[in-house]
Design a protein around this motif. Sequence first.
Motif, short mmCIF file in Angstrom:
data_model
loop_
_atom_site.label_atom_id
_atom_site.label_comp_id
_atom_site.label_asym_id
_atom_site.label_seq_id
_atom_site.Cartn_x
_atom_site.Cartn_y
_atom_site.Cartn_z
N MET A 15 -5.72 -1.38 -2.19
CA MET A 15 -5.57 -1.69 -3.59
C MET A 15 -6.51 -2.80 -4.04
N ASN A 16 -7.11 -3.52 -3.07
CA ASN A 16 -8.05 -4.58 -3.46
C ASN A 16 -9.42 -4.31 -2.83
N SER A 17 -10.39 -5.09 -3.22
CA SER A 17 -11.77 -4.85 -2.78
C SER A 17 -11.97 -5.06 -1.28
N TYR B 172 -1.98 -2.67 0.16
CA TYR B 172 -1.76 -1.23 0.14
C TYR B 172 -0.62 -0.87 -0.78
N TRP B 173 -0.57 0.40 -1.13
CA TRP B 173 0.55 0.98 -1.87
C TRP B 173 0.92 2.24 -1.11
N ALA C 127 -0.46 6.91 -6.98
CA ALA C 127 -1.32 5.93 -6.32
C ALA C 127 -2.48 5.51 -7.23
N LEU C 128 -3.09 6.48 -7.89
CA LEU C 128 -4.20 6.16 -8.81
C LEU C 128 -3.72 5.29 -9.96
N LYS D 156 -3.09 -2.45 -11.10
CA LYS D 156 -3.42 -3.67 -10.37
C LYS D 156 -4.84 -4.14 -10.66
N ASN D 157 -5.79 -3.21 -10.83
CA ASN D 157 -7.20 -3.56 -10.92
C ASN D 157 -7.82 -3.37 -12.31
#
Length: 103
Positions: free
Chosen positions: A1-3, A8-9, A32-33, A39-40
């Motif tokens: 979920m991050n760079s 995670y999800w 998930a998308l 989040k982003n």
Amino acid sequence: MNSRATTYWSAVKVQEEGAEVANQLQECFADALNEFKKKNGAFPKRVVIYRDGVGTGQMGAVSTIEVPQLKAAISEVTDGQEDEIKLMVVLVNKRISQRFFNG
């Protein structure tokens, strides 16, 4: 979920006993998308799916059942703009004959 790929999800779906091909991928992948976007602030530009444990006889089923579900999820969350997210699916066969030795 991050760079840095350190968060995670995940989601759990129950499927029939003995089922080898996932039938609920579209719902899970769309969720998930959407979580990634929440989040982003945007959808991922690229997604790589690593599908392990696929038997030789299942390659066609995965290609005709699972991959279309993934594409449909992308289309669903992007309002038909499928090109917004690039998708790569890597299928790994169950029977691998490569051997590696330390020389």
